[in-house]
Design a protein around this motif. Structure first.
Motif, PDB file in Angstrom:
ATOM      1  N   GLU A  10      61.068  11.423  81.073  1.00  0.00           N
ATOM      2  CA  GLU A  10      60.331  11.307  82.331  1.00  0.00           C
ATOM      3  C   GLU A  10      58.953  10.677  82.107  1.00  0.00           C
ATOM      4  N   ALA A  11      58.184  11.266  81.193  1.00  0.00           N
ATOM      5  CA  ALA A  11      56.814  10.789  80.992  1.00  0.00           C
ATOM      6  C   ALA A  11      56.764   9.579  80.062  1.00  0.00           C
ATOM      7  N   PHE A  64      46.175  24.445  83.897  1.00  0.00           N
ATOM      8  CA  PHE A  64      47.462  24.222  84.565  1.00  0.00           C
ATOM      9  C   PHE A  64      47.319  23.371  85.830  1.00  0.00           C
ATOM     10  N   ILE A  88      62.060  24.870  74.975  1.00  0.00           N
ATOM     11  CA  ILE A  88      61.205  23.771  74.506  1.00  0.00           C
ATOM     12  C   ILE A  88      61.972  22.439  74.461  1.00  0.00           C
ATOM     13  N   ASP A  89      63.290  22.513  74.332  1.00  0.00           N
ATOM     14  CA  ASP A  89      64.086  21.284  74.396  1.00  0.00           C
ATOM     15  C   ASP A  89      63.821  20.532  75.696  1.00  0.00           C
ATOM     16  N   VAL A 141      55.181  29.219  70.563  1.00  0.00           N
ATOM     17  CA  VAL A 141      55.604  27.942  71.159  1.00  0.00           C
ATOM     18  C   VAL A 141      55.398  26.772  70.180  1.00  0.00           C
ATOM     19  N   LEU A 181      61.574  16.070  78.867  1.00  0.00           N
ATOM     20  CA  LEU A 181      60.684  15.565  79.920  1.00  0.00           C
ATOM     21  C   LEU A 181      59.670  14.563  79.345  1.00  0.00           C
ATOM     22  N   LEU A 182      59.117  14.901  78.190  1.00  0.00           N
ATOM     23  CA  LEU A 182      58.111  14.012  77.591  1.00  0.00           C
ATOM     24  C   LEU A 182      58.732  12.683  77.181  1.00  0.00           C
ATOM     25  N   ALA A 199      47.157  19.678  84.384  1.00  0.00           N
ATOM     26  CA  ALA A 199      48.205  19.203  83.482  1.00  0.00           C
ATOM     27  C   ALA A 199      49.417  18.666  84.240  1.00  0.00           C
ATOM     28  N   ASP A 200      50.194  17.852  83.554  1.00  0.00           N
ATOM     29  CA  ASP A 200      51.458  17.380  84.102  1.00  0.00           C
ATOM     30  C   ASP A 200      52.586  18.340  83.724  1.00  0.00           C
ATOM     31  N   TYR A 201      52.530  18.838  82.499  1.00  0.00           N
ATOM     32  CA  TYR A 201      53.559  19.765  82.012  1.00  0.00           C
ATOM     33  C   TYR A 201      52.850  20.967  81.403  1.00  0.00           C
ATOM     34  N   GLY A 202      53.449  22.131  81.574  1.00  0.00           N
ATOM     35  CA  GLY A 202      52.809  23.317  81.041  1.00  0.00           C
ATOM     36  C   GLY A 202      53.824  24.327  80.529  1.00  0.00           C
ATOM     37  N   VAL A 203      53.398  25.054  79.530  1.00  0.00           N
ATOM     38  CA  VAL A 203      54.204  26.171  79.040  1.00  0.00           C
ATOM     39  C   VAL A 203      53.304  27.399  79.081  1.00  0.00           C
ATOM     40  N   VAL A 204      53.715  28.413  79.852  1.00  0.00           N
ATOM     41  CA  VAL A 204      52.975  29.670  79.834  1.00  0.00           C
ATOM     42  C   VAL A 204      53.569  30.470  78.681  1.00  0.00           C
ATOM     43  N   PRO A 250      58.946  29.082  77.848  1.00  0.00           N
ATOM     44  CA  PRO A 250      58.682  29.015  76.403  1.00  0.00           C
ATOM     45  C   PRO A 250      59.946  29.043  75.554  1.00  0.00           C
ATOM     46  N   VAL A 255      49.216  11.475  80.195  1.00  0.00           N
ATOM     47  CA  VAL A 255      50.088  12.636  80.365  1.00  0.00           C
ATOM     48  C   VAL A 255      49.436  13.823  79.662  1.00  0.00           C
ATOM     49  N   LYS A 291      46.099  15.181  92.018  1.00  0.00           N
ATOM     50  CA  LYS A 291      47.209  15.209  91.072  1.00  0.00           C
ATOM     51  C   LYS A 291      48.351  16.059  91.611  1.00  0.00           C
ATOM     52  N   LEU A 298      61.078  20.547  77.415  1.00  0.00           N
ATOM     53  CA  LEU A 298      59.763  19.892  77.334  1.00  0.00           C
ATOM     54  C   LEU A 298      59.882  18.547  76.619  1.00  0.00           C
ATOM     55  N   ILE A 299      60.609  18.548  75.516  1.00  0.00           N
ATOM     56  CA  ILE A 299      60.780  17.315  74.755  1.00  0.00           C
ATOM     57  C   ILE A 299      61.529  16.277  75.582  1.00  0.00           C
ATOM     58  N   VAL A 334      51.813  20.873  88.427  1.00  0.00           N
ATOM     59  CA  VAL A 334      52.293  20.911  87.049  1.00  0.00           C
ATOM     60  C   VAL A 334      53.787  21.278  87.020  1.00  0.00           C
ATOM     61  N   THR A 335      54.519  20.691  86.096  1.00  0.00           N
ATOM     62  CA  THR A 335      55.913  21.085  85.877  1.00  0.00           C
ATOM     63  C   THR A 335      55.919  22.126  84.763  1.00  0.00           C
ATOM     64  N   LEU A 336      56.365  23.325  85.082  1.00  0.00           N
ATOM     65  CA  LEU A 336      56.354  24.383  84.068  1.00  0.00           C
ATOM     66  C   LEU A 336      57.685  24.433  83.317  1.00  0.00           C
ATOM     67  N   VAL A 337      57.568  24.674  82.043  1.00  0.00           N
ATOM     68  CA  VAL A 337      58.749  24.798  81.194  1.00  0.00           C
ATOM     69  C   VAL A 337      58.705  26.189  80.562  1.00  0.00           C
ATOM     70  N   LYS A 353      61.591  21.528  66.844  1.00  0.00           N
ATOM     71  CA  LYS A 353      62.439  20.735  67.752  1.00  0.00           C
ATOM     72  C   LYS A 353      62.042  19.262  67.723  1.00  0.00           C
TER      73      LYS A 353
END
Ligand SMILES: Cc1cc2nc3c(=O)[nH]c(=O)nc-3n(C[C@H](O)[C@H](O)[C@H](O)COP(=O)(O)OP(=O)(O)OC[C@H]3O[C@@H](n4cnc5c(N)ncnc54)[C@H](O)[C@@H]3O)c2cc1C
Ligand SMILES: Nc1ncnc2c1ncn2[C@@H]1O[C@H](COP(=O)(O)O)[C@@H](O)[C@H]1O
Lengths: 248, 320
Positions: A244-245, B290, A234-235, B304, A240-241, B293-298, A231, B277, A223, A237-238, A226-229, B311
């Motif tokens: 992109e995804a 992590f 959060i906009d 969060v 990207l989801l 995963a494809d996307y992560g928030v620490v 905290p 996803v 794989k 993340l939305i 991971v793409t980190l966003v 949002k």
């Protein structure tokens, strides 16, 4: 009541999965084998029938000599006897045929198998066994009561559960819920000592032909990272989801 | 000769997994130069099946079949497969279909491969790719019998539209009696099930206690998602066993899986890996999730998740 508990001998859930011989064989090097978790729930329920209703419990595995420690563990947990059908079955159908033979030889009233084994995940042996032995069948079984030759079982369905009434002879595919996690037993010293005296008989296979064959194994493609966003973003993340995804 | 597919319905409505099974059946039929016949049992509206490649529908309607029964349903499919002289029978991976498949395989003297994720790589020998070791690997399997039963994994092959209309025939198979009788069904009809959900929102021990599940349910609600949990959460009794996902729990093959306060132990990941996803929200950047995963928030779920809910509500309102 005579109960047969089918035990599949599977790699411990933490095992790293690797293959050898040009990816045609599972690499057992360094792998710990355990009683299939779904079968452990079934075995524990069988112990309940033994203690509360005087049932006699036999465990069975279709496999080579290397599975005997797993059967001994089941004896140490409290099964009365063990049978090993001495063959390395090539598919679930072959296993079901061998088990059907054990069932008709032994005249078992109740066969407890697992919903699926966690190695091959076939989910086929119990249903095939029931069909081959003309027994009633309930899979994804999360509760089982027996009264004489009548049985009441609960089955997990998508989004809920279903209560069914049926009768012996019966085959179930058990899973978590059949007993609680906290009811599972670890063999104690006495159990282990007693297990040594209990019969473990090795029977020769009927050698039904397999219907399917494993050609090769593959591992999933590695794989990407991971793409980190952040905290506080959060906009993003939305976005990207969504863009992109395309997942929301 | 035609490829037979069991297109399961729920309270008269054909399930999405059935359309996926039909799409798969069409791919097999194309490879074999034949047509697709679907069997429906007490479905109200079968017209959409043509859109997914079905040529003919055998429509069974009988009030004795209102309650699912694996033996009876398997017998109906056996009769249909024999009538159609089908060499390949396709079935989905719903709980009911997986219950039927092995009985059907014995009835048809057919070899059975479950959890299949791709169209056959060859039809002679008939070779399919299936998941094994709880999604930690794939296995190429040949089915060597004349008749073959193939169980298709959820969300792996996808829906494939084909132009076409299906003809409908009434089918009145003999209905054998069964030794298993349904007494009662206990099913929440207002909730999305993990099996059918496109999106699953899952909580772990990082959420500290059952009292904190309000935000998980709210997030699921906004997304039209099902809720799930890690094994310790159900073992602790914070959530029902039916929500436990993973190697020893339910498998998840959703489009989107959101893991909140879940570390990502190998047994957990095994069960959810076939989701397309994956998103993780976790305070610990070293949490193994992590890596999967494809996307992560620490970050702290308690900060969060409420922000995400707010949002998403705005996003949904805008995109409605
Ligand atoms: C035979 C066997 C079978 C198993 N089968 C399964 C299975 O099917 N499914 C399954 O899930 N497990 C299974 N397990 C258990 C598995 O090994 C793990 O123990 C389990 O998945 C851990 O659950 P968890 O991630 O919820 O808890 P933990 O491992 O305790 O992780 C909690 C996570 O929450 C994070 N966290 C803490 N506070 C916050 C916060 N405020 N905000 C965000 N994140 C936070 C932590 O950093 C941590 O990563 C099995 C184990 C065995 C031995
Ligand atoms: N080799 C085997 N020996 C004994 N029982 C088995 C064997 N393989 C499978 N089973 C039983 O069948 C269940 C389902 O296995 P499977 O169909 O392989 O997913 C397992 O949980 C066991 O109870």
């Amino acid at each position: 009541m005579k109960i047969l508990v089918c035990i599949s001998h599977v790699p411990d859930t933490t095992s790293k999965i690797n293959f050898t011989d040009g990816d045609t064989k599972f690499d057992t090097n360094g792998v710990q084998f355990v009683i299939n978790p779904n079968d452990e729930f079934g075995l524990t329920r069988a112990m309940w029938f033994k203690e509360k209703q005087g049932a006699n419990v036999t465990v069975v595995n279709v496999g080579g000599p290397e599975t005997e420690p797993t059967l001994r563990k089941a004896l140490a947990i409290g099964a009365d006897a063990a049978i090993r059908v001495n063959t390395e079955a090539k598919d679930g159908f072959q296993v079901a045929k061998e088990l059907a033979n054990v069932v008709s030889d032994g005249g078992y009233d109740l066969v407890i198998a697992g919903r699926e084994s966690i190695d091959y995940n076939g989910g086929m042996v119990p249903g095939m066994l029931a069909a081959l032995t003309n027994s009633n069948f309930v899979t994804n079984c999360i509760n089982l009561e027996i009264d004489g030759t009548n049985a009441t079982a609960m089955r997990e369905i998508d989004g809920g559960k279903e209560t069914v009434s049926t009768s012996l002879p019966l085959v179930i595919g058990g899973q978590k819920g059949l007993v609680e996690e906290s009811d599972l037993r670890i063999p104690n010293m006495r159990g282990i000592m007693m297990a040594r005296q209990k019969p473990l008989s090795v029977v020769e296979p009927v050698n039904a032909p397999a219907e399917t064959a494993s050609v090769k194994f593959e591992k999933p493609a590695p794989k990407g990272a991971v793409t980190l966003v952040e905290p506080d973003n959060i906009d993003k993340l939305i976005d990207l989801l969504h863009n992109e995804a395309k997942a929301i | 000769m035609s490829v037979l597919v069991y297109t399961e319905s729920e309270q008269g409505t054909i399930k999405k997994s059935a359309f996926e099974a039909a799409s798969y059946a069409k791919a097999v039929a194309n490879q074999m130069g034949t047509t697709v016949t679907a069997v429906t049992i007490n479905a109200n509206n079968t017209s959409e099946l043509g859109t997914y490649g079905v040529d003919k529908i055998l429509n069974v309607s009988n009030s004795d079949l209102d309650k699912f029964n694996a033996n009876t349903y398997a017998s109906i499919l056996t009769q249909a497969a024999k009538n159609e002289e089908s060499q390949v029978v396709i079935i989905s991976s719903s709980a009911d279909s997986k219950y039927i498949a092995p009985i059907l395989a014995i009835g048809l003297d057919a070899g059975y491969a479950s959890n299949v994720v791709e169209a056959p790589s060859s039809t002679s020998p008939f070779t399919v790719k299936r998941t094994a070791f709880t999604n930690k690997a794939f296995n190429m399997t040949t089915i060597n019998t004349d008749v073959k039963v193939v169980g298709v994994s959820k969300n792996a092959f996808g829906l494939v539209e084909a132009s076409g209309n299906a003809s409908v025939e009434d089918f009145a198979p003999s209905i054998p009696s069964s030794g298993v009788t349904v007494q009662s069904v206990d099913k929440a009809t207002d909730k999305v099930t993990i099996a059918d959900a496109e999106i699953v929102v899952s909580g772990g021990r990082g959420l500290k206690g059952p009292e904190n599940w309000g935000m998980i349910e709210e997030l699921a609600d906004v997304l039209g998602a099902a809720t799930a949990c890690s094994k310790p959460v159900s073992d602790l009794g914070w959530r029902p066993h039916s929500e436990h996902v993973g190697q020893t729990g339910k498998p998840v093959a959703s489009n989107l899986y959101i893991a909140i306060g879940i570390s990502g132990a190998i047994q957990h990941l095994a069960g959810i890996n076939s989701s397309k996803v994956k998103v993780v929200i976790n305070t610990d950047p070293e949490a193994p999730f992590f890596k999967a995963a494809d996307y992560g928030v620490v970050g702290d779920a308690f900060e969060v998740v409420p922000t995400l809910i707010e949002k998403l509500k705005a996003f949904k309102a805008q995109n409605a």
